[in-house]
Design a protein around this motif. Structure first.
Motif, PDB file in Angstrom:
ATOM      1  N   ARG A  54     -29.128  58.507  44.865  1.00 34.82           N
ATOM      2  CA  ARG A  54     -28.999  58.602  43.405  1.00 34.82           C
ATOM      3  C   ARG A  54     -30.261  59.172  42.775  1.00 34.82           C
ATOM      4  N   GLU A  95     -25.078  61.833  37.807  1.00 36.88           N
ATOM      5  CA  GLU A  95     -24.603  61.015  36.697  1.00 36.88           C
ATOM      6  C   GLU A  95     -23.583  61.777  35.856  1.00 36.88           C
ATOM      7  N   THR A 109     -19.786  57.628  41.560  1.00 35.43           N
ATOM      8  CA  THR A 109     -21.104  57.860  42.150  1.00 35.43           C
ATOM      9  C   THR A 109     -21.126  57.404  43.601  1.00 35.43           C
ATOM     10  N   TRP A 120     -21.619  59.566  47.332  1.00 30.08           N
ATOM     11  CA  TRP A 120     -22.573  59.197  48.385  1.00 30.08           C
ATOM     12  C   TRP A 120     -21.867  58.954  49.712  1.00 30.08           C
TER      13      TRP A 120
END
Length: 704
Positions: free
Chosen positions: A299, A307, A353, A357
């Protein structure tokens, strides 16, 4: 049209902004573009050219801007021996270094990418540095200085690999379409068992959600982030701590069986609906300390871009996928309303998010599996030429996109009407002002898990055909990009990753472009059926006439499989779809003659184990092997084997020019009868094994 294009001031203004007023579709032919297209392209760059007075004012402003600026917004320096820019880069040969023509006494401050501050722009490390210059008269200037290796990494020796559309390669463990677990298995098998050097796949970019979702991998929502539909859910560590319902497992088995046993098309939307249900449970499982640290690092590295990406998907769940129809304040990713919506939807933002990942993690795992199997390259990922106008990238980066424009291609010998791909183009001026930040970040993200990168329509690094909204593609114009900067960033990021770059340079290519790409180490793409002596008698090009710096293949995802060419079934398909421009008899006659010429060349070179006595297709397996032996006779550094060719699949994955007439991007790899073949059977196929053995043997004989 002609009168407007004869306006010297409009022509000069267009040239100063990289907008073409004419183009050459072939040698000795020059075509003027409509004045309306030039004016529209300038308007998309926020240049008013609507009246003669407006043109005159804009031209004076541009000339003054260029005269007064100390540095251009982006400057390129290559390490090693400087090389003069070639044709096609937009930089005239012999152009002086901008730092050499600064006024005497100008002060230079360089903030390097590595965090140093210097007072000279000389002897800098590779990277993208920020430069501030101050002239004695008080004027200041700023620039992004790209210092890049002179060439990209190039292959060591020769290798061959498989070309596949990942969704089409299902296993008995996948949920109705091929996934990243299947990719890792395919790479491990091909590398360990058959000595393959790479597996090339279709773009795995994030798609625009919809009902139905656009199945084309070349019209993504985002090129920066991958699509979680490709996840192998069971391989996510947290999945072991969920309690999936028996109903979910049953639905997964049914989706798989529908495709593999009942001949259904791949249903991406149904697959995603099922995986999303499972992943909703997965993200509720707390991460362990190590996994949490890795997630936090991801992140932090992706920052605002991640974001924004996750926020778009959260907002799309509420308002639909077309951000242009959202409430006005939400169309701006930086508005206060968007910030409040992001906070209100924090749980959904976190969900998307986390999925980005998890997908990134499995992409890296697939590359590790390829490397551990001994592949010198590994996974070759595909970078689409653009993004969908309603998607996440177009929303979050809208200041970098040209409003009211679409990317396409001008009329050519293959398509007299031109093409409109429906993809908004990047603005070259905004790219330059930002140091090409979106492009640089895109490359860095993809090279994290790629052993090589294939760039679709690599000519787009030099120029793109812009089509004004509402106009046919014949009424567009070329807009030039800073190819020197684009290539420098490509060399920089590829070198940092130790990865190769393959450019898809098929079709009409501007003079000098292929030479520039080759000089910088970008491999080209050569497809057997297009390789003829076009400057001579038009016969098939003998192997010694092929270029070395390329990936050589017999076919691609946009072309018929080799078995279909041998039997003429590709002509039958185009006739059924209404795509022929001549009689079927003429098309068949030309196809037979084309194939016969190639087979005659193969026979004369002794590349057919059992030369067929009859027409093409008489000994299909031997002929397909012969085509691949031929590719290995060329000096091409890389040779690609279209995976469906290994089992005699007849159906192309995509038929250009069709939409709902043909199931593009939804077909599993199948045998000659159209029966879907799962990965487990595919890798056990005697026919595929024989083809790969022939290729590996030929590679050994080629001196690799």
């Amino acid at each position: 049209m002609a009168a407007a294009l004869e306006d010297e001031e409009l022509r000069a203004l267009a040239e100063l902004h990289g907008v073409a007023t004419s183009y050459s579709p072939s040698p000795d032919v020059m075509v003027a573009v409509p004045a309306a297209a030039v004016i529209a392209a300038l308007a998309a760059l926020e240049i008013d050219a609507s009246t003669p007075d407006a043109v005159r004012t804009a031209l004076a402003e541009r000339e003054r801007e260029l005269r007064d600026r100390l540095l251009p917004p982006t400057v390129v320096r290559w390490t090693g021996q400087p090389a003069a820019p070639a044709a096609g880069t937009g930089t005239p040969a012999g152009t002086p270094d901008p730092f050499d023509v600064l006024p005497p006494g100008t002060q230079v401050q360089v903030d390097t990418e590595q965090g140093e501050r210097r007072t000279s722009a000389d002897d800098l490390p590779t990277g993208v540095h920020h430069v501030t210059v101050t002239a004695p008269d008080g004027r200041t200037g700023h620039a992004h200085l790209i210092v890049a290796p002179e060439r990209l990494p190039t292959p060591t020796g020769r290798s061959y690999g498989l070309l596949a559309q990942l969704y089409s390669v299902l296993s008995h463990r996948s949920w109705g379409m091929g996934d990243l677990g299947d990719l890792a298995e395919l790479a491990a098998w091909a590398g360990r068992t058959h000595g393959a050097g790479f597996v090339q796949v279709n773009p795995l970019h994030a798609a625009v959600p919809g009902a139905p979702t656009d199945p084309s991998p070349y019209r993504p929502s985002s090129r920066r982030f991958p699509d979680p539909v490709h996840l192998r859910v069971e391989d996510v560590p947290e999945y072991a701590y969920t309690e999936p319902s028996p109903r979910l497992r049953e639905r997964a088995e049914r989706l798989r069986a529908d495709v593999l046993d009942k001949g259904a098309l791949i249903d991406r939307d149904a697959v995603w609906e099922l995986k999303r249900e499972a992943l909703e449970q997965v993200v509720r499982v707390p991460l362990g300390p190590g996994r949490q640290a890795a997630y936090d690092a991801y992140r932090a590295e992706e920052g605002q871009a991640l974001e924004d990406h996750a926020t778009w998907y959260a907002l799309a769940e509420e308002h639909g996928p077309d951000w242009r129809s959202w409430p006005e304040p939400l169309r701006d990713p930086r508005s206060a309303d968007t910030a409040r919506a992001r906070a209100r939807l924090a749980g959904r933002v976190e969900f998307h998010t986390r999925l980005a990942w998890l997908t990134d993690q499995q992409l890296r795992a697939a590359q590790r599996a390829a490397e551990e199997a001994g592949m010198p390259i590994g996974i070759v990922h595909d970078l689409a030429v653009g993004v969908h106008p309603v998607g996440a990238d177009a929303w979050s980066q809208q200041d970098h996109f040209a409003a009211g424009m679409s990317v396409g291609a001008p009329p050519d010998a293959f398509n007299a009407r031109g093409q409109d791909w429906g993809l908004p183009p990047w603005r070259p001026d905004r790219l330059a002002e930002s140091g090409h930040a979106p492009y640089r970040q895109l490359l860095r993200a993809l090279f994290r898990y790629a052993g090589a990168l294939r760039i679709d329509h690599v000519m787009g690094l030099f120029r793109l055909w812009w089509v004004p909204e509402g106009s046919p593609p014949t009424e567009g114009t070329y807009v030039r990009y800073d190819a020197e900067a684009m290539l420098a960033l490509l060399a920089l990021e590829a070198s940092r990753a130790g990865a190769l770059v393959i450019g898809e340079d098929l079709g009409t290519v501007e003079p000098g472009v292929r030479e520039t790409l080759q000089r910088r180490g970008v491999l080209g793409t050569s497809v057997l059926w297009f390789e003829r002596d076009w400057t001579g008698d038009g016969r098939p090009l003998p192997p010694e006439g092929w270029r070395a710096d390329c990936l050589a293949t017999a076919t691609t995802h946009d072309l018929p499989p080799t078995a279909a060419r041998l039997t003429g079934e590709h002509v039958d398909l185009r006739e059924r779809l209404g795509l022929l421009t001549r009689s079927a008899a003429d098309e068949h006659a030309e196809a037979v003659a084309d194939t016969a010429e190639w087979l005659a060349l193969l026979g004369s070179l002794g590349l057919l184990d059992s030369p067929a006595a009859g027409p093409p297709g008489t000994d299909e397996e031997a002929e397909i092997q012969g085509f691949h032996r031929f590719l290995l006779r060329t000096p091409a550094r890389l040779v690609g084997v279209w995976l469906p060719d290994g089992i005699g699949d007849r159906r192309p994955q995509n038929v250009p020019g069709t939409w709902d007439q043909y199931p593009n991007w939804r077909l599993p790899v199948s045998d000659p009868q159209g029966r879907p073949v799962p990965l487990e059977e595919l890798t056990a196929s005697p026919r595929l094994r024989a083809l790969l053995a022939a290729v590996r043997t030929g590679l050994g004989h080629s001196g690799a």
